[in-house]
Design a protein around this motif. Structure first.
Motif, PDB file in Angstrom:
ATOM      1  N   SER A 195      -2.745   8.749   8.466  1.00 49.62           N
ATOM      2  CA  SER A 195      -3.641   7.789   8.821  1.00 49.62           C
ATOM      3  C   SER A 195      -3.956   6.445   8.077  1.00 49.62           C
ATOM      4  O   SER A 195      -4.095   5.454   8.761  1.00 49.62           O
ATOM      5  CB  SER A 195      -4.903   8.633   9.087  1.00 49.62           C
ATOM      6  OG  SER A 195      -4.933   9.737   9.633  1.00 49.62           O
ATOM      7  N   ALA A 196      -4.014   6.482   6.840  1.00 49.86           N
ATOM      8  CA  ALA A 196      -4.270   5.468   5.883  1.00 49.86           C
ATOM      9  C   ALA A 196      -3.258   4.399   5.959  1.00 49.86           C
ATOM     10  O   ALA A 196      -3.310   3.233   6.106  1.00 49.86           O
ATOM     11  CB  ALA A 196      -4.707   5.666   4.421  1.00 49.86           C
TER      12      ALA A 196
ATOM     13  N   LEU B  84      -5.597  -8.319   9.883  1.00 53.78           N
ATOM     14  CA  LEU B  84      -6.306  -8.932   8.926  1.00 53.78           C
ATOM     15  C   LEU B  84      -6.137 -10.500   9.367  1.00 53.78           C
ATOM     16  O   LEU B  84      -6.015 -11.314   8.254  1.00 53.78           O
ATOM     17  CB  LEU B  84      -5.609  -8.600   7.421  1.00 53.78           C
ATOM     18  CG  LEU B  84      -5.998  -7.327   7.016  1.00 53.78           C
ATOM     19  CD1 LEU B  84      -5.520  -7.087   5.530  1.00 53.78           C
ATOM     20  CD2 LEU B  84      -7.530  -7.242   7.064  1.00 53.78           C
TER      21      LEU B  84
ATOM     22  N   GLU C  51      -1.571  -0.912  -3.823  1.00 55.76           N
ATOM     23  CA  GLU C  51      -2.847  -0.466  -3.692  1.00 55.76           C
ATOM     24  C   GLU C  51      -2.391   1.109  -3.493  1.00 55.76           C
ATOM     25  O   GLU C  51      -1.938   1.316  -2.462  1.00 55.76           O
ATOM     26  CB  GLU C  51      -3.545  -1.052  -2.477  1.00 55.76           C
ATOM     27  CG  GLU C  51      -4.952  -0.702  -2.467  1.00 55.76           C
ATOM     28  CD  GLU C  51      -5.740  -1.338  -3.775  1.00 55.76           C
ATOM     29  OE1 GLU C  51      -6.786  -0.602  -3.883  1.00 55.76           O
ATOM     30  OE2 GLU C  51      -5.565  -2.486  -4.234  1.00 55.76           O
TER      31      GLU C  51
ATOM     32  N   VAL D  84       0.916  -0.976  -0.114  1.00 54.34           N
ATOM     33  CA  VAL D  84       0.173   0.068   0.024  1.00 54.34           C
ATOM     34  C   VAL D  84       0.990   1.326   0.122  1.00 54.34           C
ATOM     35  O   VAL D  84       1.907   1.335   0.761  1.00 54.34           O
ATOM     36  CB  VAL D  84      -0.976   0.210   1.419  1.00 54.34           C
ATOM     37  CG1 VAL D  84      -1.718   1.192   1.387  1.00 54.34           C
ATOM     38  CG2 VAL D  84      -1.896  -1.103   1.086  1.00 54.34           C
TER      39      VAL D  84
ATOM     40  N   VAL E 120     -12.976  -6.140  10.450  1.00 53.54           N
ATOM     41  CA  VAL E 120     -11.993  -5.193  11.249  1.00 53.54           C
ATOM     42  C   VAL E 120     -12.560  -4.055  11.219  1.00 53.54           C
ATOM     43  O   VAL E 120     -13.208  -3.512  10.552  1.00 53.54           O
ATOM     44  CB  VAL E 120     -10.931  -5.002  10.191  1.00 53.54           C
ATOM     45  CG1 VAL E 120      -9.906  -3.861  10.636  1.00 53.54           C
ATOM     46  CG2 VAL E 120      -9.962  -6.218   9.973  1.00 53.54           C
TER      47      VAL E 120
ATOM     48  N   GLY F 145      -3.154   2.589   9.133  1.00 56.79           N
ATOM     49  CA  GLY F 145      -4.237   1.609   9.060  1.00 56.79           C
ATOM     50  C   GLY F 145      -3.710   0.310   8.132  1.00 56.79           C
ATOM     51  O   GLY F 145      -3.975  -0.877   8.565  1.00 56.79           O
ATOM     52  N   ALA F 146      -2.935   0.433   6.935  1.00 54.60           N
ATOM     53  CA  ALA F 146      -2.625  -0.510   6.224  1.00 54.60           C
ATOM     54  C   ALA F 146      -1.298  -1.176   6.907  1.00 54.60           C
ATOM     55  O   ALA F 146      -1.459  -2.410   6.843  1.00 54.60           O
ATOM     56  CB  ALA F 146      -2.191  -0.042   5.012  1.00 54.60           C
TER      57      ALA F 146
ATOM     58  N   ALA G 115       0.230  -4.927   6.132  1.00 58.59           N
ATOM     59  CA  ALA G 115       0.736  -4.755   4.772  1.00 58.59           C
ATOM     60  C   ALA G 115       1.924  -3.996   4.941  1.00 58.59           C
ATOM     61  O   ALA G 115       2.335  -3.106   6.077  1.00 58.59           O
ATOM     62  CB  ALA G 115      -0.203  -3.595   4.211  1.00 58.59           C
TER      63      ALA G 115
ATOM     64  N   ALA H 241      -2.747  -3.441   9.509  1.00 60.45           N
ATOM     65  CA  ALA H 241      -3.515  -4.315   8.997  1.00 60.45           C
ATOM     66  C   ALA H 241      -2.562  -5.721   8.465  1.00 60.45           C
ATOM     67  O   ALA H 241      -3.164  -6.764   8.190  1.00 60.45           O
ATOM     68  CB  ALA H 241      -4.369  -3.926   7.895  1.00 60.45           C
TER      69      ALA H 241
ATOM     70  N   VAL I   3      -3.607   4.428  -2.519  1.00 58.76           N
ATOM     71  CA  VAL I   3      -4.709   5.351  -1.945  1.00 58.76           C
ATOM     72  C   VAL I   3      -4.550   6.919  -2.067  1.00 58.76           C
ATOM     73  O   VAL I   3      -3.665   7.392  -1.335  1.00 58.76           O
ATOM     74  CB  VAL I   3      -4.888   5.052  -0.553  1.00 58.76           C
ATOM     75  CG1 VAL I   3      -5.976   5.561   0.169  1.00 58.76           C
ATOM     76  CG2 VAL I   3      -4.758   3.590  -0.266  1.00 58.76           C
TER      77      VAL I   3
ATOM     78  N   ALA J 162      -7.485  -1.228   1.954  1.00 58.34           N
ATOM     79  CA  ALA J 162      -6.660  -1.166   0.938  1.00 58.34           C
ATOM     80  C   ALA J 162      -5.391  -2.041   1.035  1.00 58.34           C
ATOM     81  O   ALA J 162      -5.016  -2.924   0.100  1.00 58.34           O
ATOM     82  CB  ALA J 162      -5.819   0.206   0.973  1.00 58.34           C
ATOM     83  N   ALA J 163      -4.908  -2.463   2.406  1.00 59.81           N
ATOM     84  CA  ALA J 163      -3.945  -3.480   2.635  1.00 59.81           C
ATOM     85  C   ALA J 163      -4.646  -4.863   2.358  1.00 59.81           C
ATOM     86  O   ALA J 163      -4.101  -5.666   1.634  1.00 59.81           O
ATOM     87  CB  ALA J 163      -3.603  -3.475   4.209  1.00 59.81           C
ATOM     88  N   TYR J 164      -6.057  -4.968   2.610  1.00 63.39           N
ATOM     89  CA  TYR J 164      -6.841  -6.383   2.331  1.00 63.39           C
ATOM     90  C   TYR J 164      -6.870  -6.525   0.948  1.00 63.39           C
ATOM     91  O   TYR J 164      -6.692  -7.488   0.453  1.00 63.39           O
ATOM     92  CB  TYR J 164      -8.079  -6.063   2.800  1.00 63.39           C
ATOM     93  CG  TYR J 164      -9.063  -7.076   2.601  1.00 63.39           C
ATOM     94  CD1 TYR J 164      -8.812  -8.735   3.032  1.00 63.39           C
ATOM     95  CD2 TYR J 164     -10.220  -6.941   1.851  1.00 63.39           C
ATOM     96  CE1 TYR J 164      -9.787  -9.491   3.075  1.00 63.39           C
ATOM     97  CE2 TYR J 164     -11.406  -7.974   1.535  1.00 63.39           C
ATOM     98  CZ  TYR J 164     -11.018  -9.157   2.072  1.00 63.39           C
ATOM     99  OH  TYR J 164     -11.814 -10.173   1.734  1.00 63.39           O
TER     100      TYR J 164
ATOM    101  N   THR K 102      -8.085   5.716   8.323  1.00 64.76           N
ATOM    102  CA  THR K 102      -7.456   4.619   8.938  1.00 64.76           C
ATOM    103  C   THR K 102      -8.218   3.306   8.390  1.00 64.76           C
ATOM    104  O   THR K 102      -7.163   2.355   8.022  1.00 64.76           O
ATOM    105  CB  THR K 102      -7.448   4.574  10.435  1.00 64.76           C
ATOM    106  OG1 THR K 102      -7.124   5.861  11.059  1.00 64.76           O
ATOM    107  CG2 THR K 102      -6.740   3.490  11.047  1.00 64.76           C
TER     108      THR K 102
ATOM    109  N   SER L 126      -9.654   2.723   5.994  1.00 60.62           N
ATOM    110  CA  SER L 126      -9.535   2.962   4.149  1.00 60.62           C
ATOM    111  C   SER L 126      -7.916   2.283   4.025  1.00 60.62           C
ATOM    112  O   SER L 126      -7.855   1.686   3.010  1.00 60.62           O
ATOM    113  CB  SER L 126      -9.776   4.173   3.562  1.00 60.62           C
ATOM    114  OG  SER L 126      -8.765   5.171   3.926  1.00 60.62           O
ATOM    115  N   GLY L 127      -7.196   2.627   4.907  1.00 58.09           N
ATOM    116  CA  GLY L 127      -5.705   1.883   4.813  1.00 58.09           C
ATOM    117  C   GLY L 127      -6.024   0.512   4.924  1.00 58.09           C
ATOM    118  O   GLY L 127      -5.190  -0.242   4.188  1.00 58.09           O
ATOM    119  N   ALA L 128      -6.630   0.135   5.964  1.00 59.34           N
ATOM    120  CA  ALA L 128      -6.826  -1.288   6.237  1.00 59.34           C
ATOM    121  C   ALA L 128      -7.486  -2.007   5.135  1.00 59.34           C
ATOM    122  O   ALA L 128      -7.116  -3.220   4.911  1.00 59.34           O
ATOM    123  CB  ALA L 128      -7.511  -1.633   7.814  1.00 59.34           C
TER     124      ALA L 128
ATOM    125  N   PHE M 252     -15.100  -4.354   6.575  1.00 60.23           N
ATOM    126  CA  PHE M 252     -14.567  -3.201   7.361  1.00 60.23           C
ATOM    127  C   PHE M 252     -15.494  -2.174   7.773  1.00 60.23           C
ATOM    128  O   PHE M 252     -16.424  -1.693   6.972  1.00 60.23           O
ATOM    129  CB  PHE M 252     -13.722  -2.609   6.342  1.00 60.23           C
ATOM    130  CG  PHE M 252     -12.324  -3.316   5.937  1.00 60.23           C
ATOM    131  CD1 PHE M 252     -11.086  -3.381   6.686  1.00 60.23           C
ATOM    132  CD2 PHE M 252     -12.529  -4.279   4.860  1.00 60.23           C
ATOM    133  CE1 PHE M 252     -10.199  -4.322   6.468  1.00 60.23           C
ATOM    134  CE2 PHE M 252     -11.578  -5.385   4.654  1.00 60.23           C
ATOM    135  CZ  PHE M 252     -10.292  -5.210   5.443  1.00 60.23           C
TER     136      PHE M 252
END
Lengths: 394, 318
Positions: free
Chosen positions: A65-66, A202, A53, A25, B42, A69-70, A75, A73, A55, B83-85, B77, B79-81, B100
């Motif tokens: 923040s994203a 995940l 990916e 990501v 999640v 999150g990634a 990544a 998760a 974003v 995207a990782a998925y 946050t 949306s990042g998870a 999500f």
């Protein structure tokens, strides 16, 4: 292994490193002078050269923040920014470090507003020096490329698990063409390896809570663990720098000493100015002046003991800061270097030069003046001015 | 839609024993949303009541993966998870279905988190954002938000000698979410379990972003007895302050129409936050607040293609 040398800008070199890292990501937002990295990476995505990916967030706050999150998760996640973008992220920059997420973020240094300015100084990344990120500075596009690749290994090392910022000077490096030697994709792939986090969102078989509410009974211990991770980072940075050297022929340490072993007059400097200063050192050496310099690569964790050892023999020292710290004596690099030298048995007269704010040019002549001042200080044993503003109209 | 019996048999992913107040609606909303989700989830939390009461380290009330980042960024946050998925699925590292879900209060959603939410909705992440709207920054001690109804007394819009509580009307966040042209937007309340369950099922089935605004009374901020939380939520629908509706691919649908529209003034009368409005001399303001709710209700009826109140009355009278 094949290597390829190409004329690239710093931004192109960093984008190339990101392509070879091939993160799961990337969440990023454009800002001068970093914009080009985002644009180039977008073309990699559009042309199918990466299946990252990507974003396209609506702000840097959301970029970090994203990315958090990634990374949480599971990544391998990256972003990149400059100046106001980093400032907007600050809140989440601290959170990324405290969550121990191994994010790698190139930062193209640009002065902070106000007044608004788009050119280089280090005020942006210096503001983040206490955020818990590892901070690597680069002298040129080659180092920026090399540092970004090494940052992945440093960040993801199980003893570390901290995010890493890789700095390069805005425009001076980011937009200047240089010859850059790249590793081939396969070598990079093997060097960085697969990212395998132990705990991640995940994994439905092992649910975790990330970012819990941490009160007076645990917060302190968690901050203490961050201190420990930063301490552990130092040997890892050295180990990775050696390994990278075996691979590329370019080894990296905590800093680079240039004609420093027998130097009597020395300066400490970050980033691209080191290149200019090396030319000055060479000139002085030809005149028989024992000049040298120390180019700091790792600002966090700050290599206090190693730096003091490397500088212990000099007779006068100047620290060059490309940002200021208002209301104290000198810039942030000066404060760190002076503190590091405090424990030496003999006090080295040490002065500070603030230079290059908002992209103000620094040239050979200015740095020559610094060495002339140092010669005077070495002769008299005491400085006239502790902090000097170099190249400003006063 | 899952029946009540089926829901009762599903594992509870938000356990009891958390620190929310008695009568708090927020954990009920979270539990019901997760009961309606059959896949592993999640969950992201904005800073707020739900977060501070359920994640006090070293405990967690959550039986699914959870991330809290900061106040204004739960949408980014998650949306990042997400995207990782997508990335890890594409690269063959994950082969499970995962959903999500982001939860934010009205402060974290209507106000400080609006940009992050708007960005995530526009980008089209497959995520459900649930706002539990309790009408103020309850977690920090009942400060006004843009979701606070006009006239309510909060600690930053206190009823004083000159000002009768909050002066501005509520922001229409559900409407703002609709304007993003996302596949699914809906409004429901904590008390309408069946409506909520059906909407969550729909929201999670769409391949894209969905937004659910859930009225979640706060006994502290509303100054009401804890045992009246559910009833106040039900009555909010009966008086048309909080209509149940959904917008599916741009089509507006009213999900419930009260047989007889009740008085908004009477609904306010039950809550301490509006107490100051019932002194002599404020009758005109009360009438104005009622008119505001009537006007919003009317606009919604038009959008949903429903007969207006007067048309319905005429039809009944023949």
């Amino acid at each position: 292994m094949s290597v390829k040398t190409v004329a690239y800008t710093g931004n192109e070199a960093v984008a190339q490193a990101m392509k070879q890292i091939h993160p799961d990501v990337v969440a990023a937002y454009p800002i001068t002078p970093q914009t080009e990295i985002v644009q180039i990476f977008s073309t990699f995505v559009a042309d199918g050269l990466v299946d990252t990916e990507f974003v396209t967030v609506e702000s840097e706050h959301s970029a970090m923040s994203a990315t958090v999150g990634a990374a949480a998760a599971g990544a391998r996640a990256m972003t990149c920014t400059s100046s106001q973008g980093l400032a907007l992220m600050y809140e989440v920059v601290y959170i990324a470090a405290s969550l121990r997420l191994p994010i790698v973020m190139p930062v193209v240094n640009r002065a902070l507003s106000g007044p608004i300015n788009i050119h280089c100084d280090h005020s942006d990344s210096m503001g983040a020096r206490d955020s818990g990120w590892i901070q690597l500075f680069s002298e040129n596009a080659q180092e920026a490329y090399d540092n970004v690749l090494q940052a992945v290994r440093i960040a993801e090392h199980k003893d570390v698990l901290l995010p890493v910022m890789v700095m390069m000077d805005g425009f001076i490096i980011s937009h200047a063409l240089e010859n850059v030697t790249f590793l081939d994709d396969e070598t990079v792939r093997r060097f960085i390896g697969e990212y395998r986090p132990d705990y991640y969102l995940l994994n439905p078989d092992h649910p975790i809570t990330v970012g819990a509410f941490d009160l007076f009974d645990y917060y302190f211990e968690h901050k203490r663990q961050q201190v420990e991770a930063m301490r552990m980072a130092k040997p890892v940075i050295l180990e990775v720098g050696q390994e990278y050297g075996r691979l590329s022929g370019r080894s990296y340490g905590l800093f680079e000493g240039y004609r420093l072993e027998d130097a009597e007059l020395a300066i400490v400097v970050l980033g691209s100015t080191a290149g200019t200063a090396k030319a000055v050192v060479d000139g002085l050496r030809r005149e028989g002046v024992k000049a040298g310099l120390l180019k700091l690569r790792v600002f966090r964790p700050f290599p206090r003991e190693e730096l003091a050892q490397a500088l212990r023999h000099v007779r006068a020292l100047a620290v060059l800061d490309r940002s200021d710290s208002f209301g104290v004596v000198g810039g942030p690099l000066f404060a760190e270097v002076r503190a590091a030298l405090y424990d030496l048995p003999e006090r080295i007269p040490t002065v500070n030069y603030i230079y290059g704010l908002g992209g103000r040019d620094i040239d050979l002549e200015m740095i020559g003046r610094v060495y002339a001042d140092l010669a005077e200080i070495a002769r008299t044993g005491r400085p006239r001015e502790l902090v000097t503003y170099l190249g400003v109209r006063e | 839609m899952a029946t009540l019996k089926e829901l009762a048999r599903r594992p509870n992913r938000l356990t009891g024993g958390h620190r929310a107040c008695a009568g708090c609606a927020a954990p009920v909303v979270a539990r019901q949303v997760l009961l309606a989700c059959q896949e592993p989830a999640v969950v992201g939390l904005a800073t707020g009541c739900l977060e501070v009461t359920t994640t006090i380290y070293p405990y967690t009330a959550w039986g699914c993966s959870l991330i809290h980042n900061a106040f204004e960024n739960v949408a980014a946050t998650v949306s990042g998870a997400e995207a990782a998925y997508r990335a890890l699925r594409r690269r063959g590292k994950i082969d499970r279905e995962i959903r999500f879900i982001a939860f934010g209060g009205d402060g974290g959603t209507y106000d400080i988190g609006l940009q992050s939410l708007s960005g995530a909705l526009e980008r089209g992440h497959r995520m459900l954002y649930v706002c539990y709207d309790n009408g103020a920054y309850e977690n920090t001690g009942i400060q006004r938000s843009s979701a606070t109804p006009r006239g309510a007394s909060t600690t930053t819009s206190p009823a004083g000698k000159v000002l009768p509580g909050k002066r501005q009307p509520r922001k229409d966040l559900t409407g703002i979410a609709v304007m993003h042209n996302i596949p699914y937007v809906a409004q429901t309340t904590v008390a309408h379990w069946n409506d909520l369950t059906r909407k969550v099922e729909k929201a999670l089935a769409v391949d894209g972003p969905a937004f659910l605004n859930v009225l979640a009374p706060c006994r502290l901020g509303w100054v009401t007895p804890p045992e009246e939380t559910m009833e106040l939520a039900r009555e909010a629908v009966e008086c048309c302050f909080w209509p149940l509706y959904e917008v599916e691919n741009g089509v507006w649908r009213l999900n419930y129409r009260p047989r007889e529209k009740k008085s908004y003034i009477e609904w306010m009368k039950r809550q301490g936050r509006f107490k100051h409005l019932f002194q002599p001399g404020l009758e005109a303001l009360l009438a104005d607040l009622q008119a505001e709710v009537d006007e919003r209700w009317r606009a919604l009826l038009v959008r949903c293609g429903e007969p207006l109140e007067e048309e319905r009355l005429q039809a009944v009278q023949g």
